[in-house]
Design a protein around this motif. Sequence first.
Motif, PDB file in Angstrom:
ATOM      1  N   MET A 183       0.847  -1.167   0.000  1.00 47.11           N
ATOM      2  CA  MET A 183       0.000   0.000   0.000  1.00 47.11           C
ATOM      3  C   MET A 183       0.897   1.237   0.000  1.00 47.11           C
ATOM      4  O   MET A 183       1.446   1.601   1.022  1.00 47.11           O
ATOM      5  N   PRO A 184       1.083   1.847  -1.139  1.00 42.48           N
ATOM      6  CA  PRO A 184       2.016   2.973  -1.224  1.00 42.48           C
ATOM      7  C   PRO A 184       1.533   4.241  -0.525  1.00 42.48           C
ATOM      8  O   PRO A 184       0.438   4.720  -0.758  1.00 42.48           O
ATOM      9  N   VAL A 185       2.375   4.726   0.360  1.00 47.18           N
ATOM     10  CA  VAL A 185       2.203   6.039   0.973  1.00 47.18           C
ATOM     11  C   VAL A 185       3.433   6.830   0.577  1.00 47.18           C
ATOM     12  O   VAL A 185       4.553   6.338   0.677  1.00 47.18           O
ATOM     13  N   ARG A 186       3.215   8.047   0.126  1.00 48.70           N
ATOM     14  CA  ARG A 186       4.324   8.865  -0.345  1.00 48.70           C
ATOM     15  C   ARG A 186       4.088  10.318   0.050  1.00 48.70           C
ATOM     16  O   ARG A 186       2.985  10.712   0.413  1.00 48.70           O
ATOM     17  N   ASP A 187       5.158  11.101  -0.042  1.00 44.68           N
ATOM     18  CA  ASP A 187       5.034  12.535   0.160  1.00 44.68           C
ATOM     19  C   ASP A 187       4.319  13.136  -1.043  1.00 44.68           C
ATOM     20  O   ASP A 187       4.558  12.736  -2.190  1.00 44.68           O
ATOM     21  N   ALA A 188       3.444  14.073  -0.770  1.00 47.80           N
ATOM     22  CA  ALA A 188       2.733  14.757  -1.854  1.00 47.80           C
ATOM     23  C   ALA A 188       3.714  15.601  -2.659  1.00 47.80           C
ATOM     24  O   ALA A 188       4.736  16.067  -2.150  1.00 47.80           O
ATOM     25  N   CYS A 189       3.370  15.808  -3.902  1.00 46.55           N
ATOM     26  CA  CYS A 189       4.151  16.671  -4.785  1.00 46.55           C
ATOM     27  C   CYS A 189       3.210  17.735  -5.352  1.00 46.55           C
ATOM     28  O   CYS A 189       1.986  17.625  -5.219  1.00 46.55           O
ATOM     29  N   PRO A 190       3.749  18.786  -5.955  1.00 52.08           N
ATOM     30  CA  PRO A 190       2.886  19.856  -6.464  1.00 52.08           C
ATOM     31  C   PRO A 190       1.785  19.361  -7.411  1.00 52.08           C
ATOM     32  O   PRO A 190       0.695  19.938  -7.449  1.00 52.08           O
ATOM     33  N   GLU A 191       2.027  18.281  -8.127  1.00 53.56           N
ATOM     34  CA  GLU A 191       1.013  17.750  -9.033  1.00 53.56           C
ATOM     35  C   GLU A 191      -0.204  17.197  -8.288  1.00 53.56           C
ATOM     36  O   GLU A 191      -1.262  16.974  -8.882  1.00 53.56           O
ATOM     37  N   ASP A 192      -0.074  16.978  -6.992  1.00 57.74           N
ATOM     38  CA  ASP A 192      -1.176  16.472  -6.168  1.00 57.74           C
ATOM     39  C   ASP A 192      -2.070  17.580  -5.629  1.00 57.74           C
ATOM     40  O   ASP A 192      -3.063  17.295  -4.956  1.00 57.74           O
ATOM     41  N   LEU A 193      -1.735  18.832  -5.872  1.00 57.87           N
ATOM     42  CA  LEU A 193      -2.448  19.947  -5.248  1.00 57.87           C
ATOM     43  C   LEU A 193      -3.954  19.892  -5.483  1.00 57.87           C
ATOM     44  O   LEU A 193      -4.739  20.073  -4.544  1.00 57.87           O
ATOM     45  N   GLU A 194      -4.377  19.632  -6.687  1.00 57.95           N
ATOM     46  CA  GLU A 194      -5.816  19.622  -6.987  1.00 57.95           C
ATOM     47  C   GLU A 194      -6.548  18.559  -6.164  1.00 57.95           C
ATOM     48  O   GLU A 194      -7.600  18.823  -5.581  1.00 57.95           O
ATOM     49  N   VAL A 195      -6.001  17.363  -6.098  1.00 57.81           N
ATOM     50  CA  VAL A 195      -6.672  16.292  -5.353  1.00 57.81           C
ATOM     51  C   VAL A 195      -6.591  16.545  -3.841  1.00 57.81           C
ATOM     52  O   VAL A 195      -7.512  16.193  -3.102  1.00 57.81           O
ATOM     53  N   ILE A 196      -5.528  17.182  -3.377  1.00 55.78           N
ATOM     54  CA  ILE A 196      -5.443  17.548  -1.960  1.00 55.78           C
ATOM     55  C   ILE A 196      -6.572  18.523  -1.625  1.00 55.78           C
ATOM     56  O   ILE A 196      -7.271  18.349  -0.623  1.00 55.78           O
ATOM     57  N   CYS A 197      -6.764  19.530  -2.458  1.00 53.71           N
ATOM     58  CA  CYS A 197      -7.851  20.498  -2.243  1.00 53.71           C
ATOM     59  C   CYS A 197      -9.204  19.783  -2.245  1.00 53.71           C
ATOM     60  O   CYS A 197     -10.064  20.058  -1.404  1.00 53.71           O
ATOM     61  N   GLU A 198      -9.383  18.868  -3.176  1.00 49.54           N
ATOM     62  CA  GLU A 198     -10.636  18.109  -3.261  1.00 49.54           C
ATOM     63  C   GLU A 198     -10.884  17.307  -1.979  1.00 49.54           C
ATOM     64  O   GLU A 198     -11.985  17.322  -1.419  1.00 49.54           O
ATOM     65  N   LEU A 199      -9.852  16.620  -1.502  1.00 49.62           N
ATOM     66  CA  LEU A 199     -10.013  15.793  -0.310  1.00 49.62           C
ATOM     67  C   LEU A 199     -10.202  16.636   0.943  1.00 49.62           C
ATOM     68  O   LEU A 199     -10.933  16.229   1.858  1.00 49.62           O
TER      69      LEU A 199
END
Length: 147
Positions: free
Chosen positions: A1-17
């Motif tokens: 189960m991959p857990v990783r540090d967020a990157c700038p490309e994740d910004l949209e989904v972070i905002c959504e969540l």
Amino acid sequence: MPVRDACPEDLEVICELLGDHAAYEGGAGLITVDPEGLAVSLFGAEPAASVLVAEAPGEPDVVAGIAMWSFSPAGRGGIWLENLFVRPAYRRNGLGRALLTTLRGRTTGRVEWDVALGNPQADAFYRSLGALPVDGWRRFRWEPRHP
């Protein structure tokens, strides 16, 4: 189960969540996420917070959960967990546990967070991990002023 540090490309989904988390806790419409401000806070020259991302089991391109956190400012190396949210469709897959285990591994100090009153599922989940509520404390907050 991959857990990783967020990157700038994740910004949209972070905002959504973050919005989904607010709605889940009954705060839909009360919390506005500012993507530009969040980008600076997470990925700017001096980040104020960090996010761990949990990818969906068998779907490595799908972000199923996040943990937003920061180091405690007291200088003891502890961590403050600001938000933990796993999409309902991906719960019971160990993602919350994986996010918290990864976070716990980043400090030898304490890890602390708030749980909304009236959320027995979260309360039971955190207790199953060995976390206990902190008696004798109540959180206070100044709400933003509106002209």
